[in-house]
Scaffold this motif. Structure first.
Motif, short mmCIF file in Angstrom:
data_model
loop_
_atom_site.label_atom_id
_atom_site.label_comp_id
_atom_site.label_asym_id
_atom_site.label_seq_id
_atom_site.Cartn_x
_atom_site.Cartn_y
_atom_site.Cartn_z
N VAL A 1 55.16 22.64 41.75
CA VAL A 1 54.82 22.03 40.47
C VAL A 1 53.59 22.75 39.92
CG1 VAL A 1 53.40 20.21 41.56
CG2 VAL A 1 54.36 19.86 39.26
N GLU A 2 53.62 23.06 38.65
CA GLU A 2 52.44 23.61 37.98
C GLU A 2 51.43 22.49 37.78
OE1 GLU A 2 51.26 25.64 33.68
OE2 GLU A 2 53.33 25.82 34.40
N VAL A 3 50.17 22.77 38.03
CA VAL A 3 49.14 21.73 37.93
C VAL A 3 47.93 22.25 37.16
CG1 VAL A 3 49.83 20.61 40.08
CG2 VAL A 3 48.07 22.37 40.15
N HIS A 4 47.11 21.30 36.70
CA HIS A 4 45.82 21.64 36.08
C HIS A 4 44.75 20.84 36.81
CE1 HIS A 4 42.55 22.04 33.22
NE2 HIS A 4 43.23 23.01 32.63
N PRO A 5 44.04 21.46 37.76
CA PRO A 5 43.08 20.72 38.58
C PRO A 5 41.97 20.05 37.79
CG PRO A 5 43.56 22.84 39.58
CD PRO A 5 44.17 22.86 38.21
N ILE B 1 53.91 22.33 46.74
CA ILE B 1 52.84 23.23 46.31
C ILE B 1 52.43 22.91 44.88
CG2 ILE B 1 52.19 25.64 45.90
CD1 ILE B 1 54.35 26.44 47.93
N GLY B 2 51.17 22.61 44.69
CA GLY B 2 50.60 22.49 43.36
C GLY B 2 49.91 23.80 43.01
N LEU B 3 50.42 24.49 42.01
CA LEU B 3 49.95 25.84 41.70
C LEU B 3 49.24 25.84 40.35
CD1 LEU B 3 49.86 28.77 42.62
CD2 LEU B 3 52.19 29.06 41.77
N ASP B 4 47.96 26.20 40.39
CA ASP B 4 47.14 26.23 39.18
C ASP B 4 47.26 27.58 38.50
OD1 ASP B 4 45.26 25.89 37.19
OD2 ASP B 4 43.55 26.23 38.52
N ALA B 5 48.30 27.74 37.69
CA ALA B 5 48.54 28.94 36.89
C ALA B 5 49.74 28.65 36.02
CB ALA B 5 48.82 30.16 37.77
N PRO B 6 49.83 29.26 34.84
CA PRO B 6 51.05 29.11 34.05
C PRO B 6 52.23 29.73 34.82
CG PRO B 6 49.26 29.95 32.69
CD PRO B 6 48.80 30.03 34.12
N GLN C 1 37.38 26.32 45.39
CA GLN C 1 37.76 25.47 46.53
C GLN C 1 37.97 24.03 46.07
OE1 GLN C 1 35.87 26.79 50.50
NE2 GLN C 1 34.34 27.38 48.98
N ILE C 2 37.10 23.55 45.19
CA ILE C 2 37.31 22.22 44.62
C ILE C 2 38.66 22.15 43.91
CG2 ILE C 2 36.53 20.65 42.79
CD1 ILE C 2 34.74 20.37 45.16
N ASP C 3 38.97 23.17 43.12
CA ASP C 3 40.21 23.16 42.35
C ASP C 3 41.45 23.22 43.25
OD1 ASP C 3 39.13 22.84 39.86
OD2 ASP C 3 39.20 24.95 39.30
N SER C 4 41.37 23.91 44.37
CA SER C 4 42.52 23.94 45.27
C SER C 4 42.80 22.54 45.82
CB SER C 4 42.30 24.94 46.40
OG SER C 4 41.30 24.51 47.31
N CYS C 5 41.75 21.77 46.08
CA CYS C 5 41.92 20.40 46.55
C CYS C 5 42.46 19.50 45.43
CB CYS C 5 40.60 19.85 47.08
SG CYS C 5 40.02 20.66 48.59
N ALA C 6 41.95 19.69 44.22
CA ALA C 6 42.44 18.90 43.09
C ALA C 6 43.89 19.25 42.77
CB ALA C 6 41.55 19.12 41.87
N ALA C 7 44.27 20.52 42.98
CA ALA C 7 45.67 20.91 42.80
C ALA C 7 46.55 20.18 43.80
CB ALA C 7 45.81 22.42 42.96
N ALA C 8 46.07 20.05 45.03
CA ALA C 8 46.82 19.30 46.05
C ALA C 8 46.91 17.82 45.68
CB ALA C 8 46.16 19.48 47.41
N LEU C 9 45.83 17.26 45.16
CA LEU C 9 45.83 15.86 44.73
C LEU C 9 46.91 15.62 43.67
CD1 LEU C 9 44.49 13.01 44.57
CD2 LEU C 9 42.95 13.97 42.84
N ALA C 10 46.96 16.49 42.66
CA ALA C 10 47.97 16.33 41.61
C ALA C 10 49.38 16.48 42.16
CB ALA C 10 47.72 17.36 40.50
N ALA C 11 49.58 17.46 43.05
CA ALA C 11 50.90 17.67 43.64
C ALA C 11 51.33 16.49 44.49
CB ALA C 11 50.90 18.95 44.47
#
Length: 221
Positions: free
Chosen positions: A127-131, A58-63, A184-194
């Protein structure tokens, strides 16, 4: 294995929270589902369901932690400096205890600790991510304008560019409606980073790997 990207919003604003699920097949991420307007309960229910049959990242976009005494964590300072080198705005990295961030931080910390209490971390890695940084550090200088502006309400052309670009870097089967909002774009970018964090054949653009009881999760873009 499933790769999940979550663009989290504050706890009173679930309508802007999006969770997108992919499976890994032949070196690509294959779109499976998107959950919009996602409450904590909806997110946890979906993760429990997925974890019954698959391992998940899981790539999670939040502190997912905060600095004792407030202000920046060391990882916030590091990624802010890193993205400036790509022409991105350092102000997009904000301290977890900043007034406009604190509710998001509260939700991110609460959600991950609930996963820990449910003993999900045996089959789920977080993992914490920044989309925005994941997009802006990969998309190239020719598309920097779009990486800097896709979150604006009127920026549908920029979201279309990023939607098309995501498919060139391995995200397949994305429905066109993904381009409709930055969440929605950011959720995909979060998955890319993860994905790049978890796959031994890939690597994130930037990684903070130092963890501690106070900061239990790595951070990447």
């Amino acid at each position: 294995m499933k790769i999940i990207g979550i663009d989290l919003s504050g706890p009173a604003n679930a309508k802007d929270t999006v969770m997108t699920v992919f499976s890994i097949e032949k070196g690509r991420l294959i779109f499976e589902e998107t959950i919009t307007n996602a409450s904590d309960s909806m997110i946890l229910t979906a993760i429990v369901r997925i974890a019954k049959n698959d391992e998940a990242v899981i790539g999670l976009d939040a502190p997912l932690s905060y600095q004792d005494g407030g202000g920046d964590r060391p990882q916030d300072k590091s990624i802010r400096q890193f993205i400036k080198g790509f022409g991105l705005v350092g102000g997009s990295i904000m301290p977890p205890t900043l007034t406009k961030m604190v509710y998001l931080s509260l939700r991110g910390i609460g959600l991950t600790r609930t996963m820990m209490m449910h003993h999900l971390l045996g089959k789920v890695r977080i993992v914490e991510v920044h989309p925005g940084a994941a997009i802006g550090t990969r998309i190239g200088p020719e598309n920097l304008y779009h990486a800097r502006n896709y979150k604006k309400e009127e920026a549908q052309p920029s979201r279309n560019v990023i939607f098309n670009w995501l498919q060139t870097v391995g995200l397949q089967g994305l429905p066109q409606e993904i381009s409709g909002t930055s969440h929605q774009i950011d959720s995909c970018a979060a998955a890319l980073a993860a994905w790049h964090w978890a796959d031994p054949d890939k690597q994130p653009a930037w990684l903070w790997s130092e963890t501690s009881p106070e900061h239990p999760f790595e951070f990447c873009c």
